[in-house]
Design a protein around this motif. Sequence first.
Motif, PDB file in Angstrom:
ATOM      1  N   ASN A  43       0.853  -1.180   0.000  1.00 30.79           N
ATOM      2  CA  ASN A  43       0.000   0.000   0.000  1.00 30.79           C
ATOM      3  C   ASN A  43       0.889   1.230   0.000  1.00 30.79           C
ATOM      4  N   ALA A  44       0.640   2.165  -0.909  1.00 30.80           N
ATOM      5  CA  ALA A  44       1.457   3.372  -1.006  1.00 30.80           C
ATOM      6  C   ALA A  44       1.299   4.272   0.206  1.00 30.80           C
ATOM      7  N   GLY A  45       0.200   4.178   0.907  1.00 34.62           N
ATOM      8  CA  GLY A  45      -0.007   4.965   2.112  1.00 34.62           C
ATOM      9  C   GLY A  45      -0.332   6.420   1.858  1.00 34.62           C
ATOM     10  N   ASP A  46      -0.874   6.727   0.695  1.00 35.27           N
ATOM     11  CA  ASP A  46      -1.171   8.111   0.340  1.00 35.27           C
ATOM     12  C   ASP A  46      -2.270   8.738   1.197  1.00 35.27           C
ATOM     13  N   ARG A  47      -3.114   7.932   1.817  1.00 33.71           N
ATOM     14  CA  ARG A  47      -4.247   8.467   2.556  1.00 33.71           C
ATOM     15  C   ARG A  47      -4.129   8.233   4.059  1.00 33.71           C
TER      16      ARG A  47
END
Length: 66
Positions: A43-47
């Motif tokens: 998960n890119a963790g953008d949020r």
Amino acid sequence: MASQRSKSDLAPDWTGPRVNFADFAASLAARRAALGNPELPRNAGDRRTASKRALLKAIEAAGGKW
């Protein structure tokens, strides 16, 4: 603290399918092995929230890998 939903008597009248976790885990391992154990994307963790970012930063600073 144990999850309140993990009780086996949550739905004693349930007649639907049930999944045996040991069988599921073995099946999943076999399917992954058949595919050559591909590296799954993270998960890119953008949020992520600010508190979650701070927690992950503290874990990393302590030498941990999340």
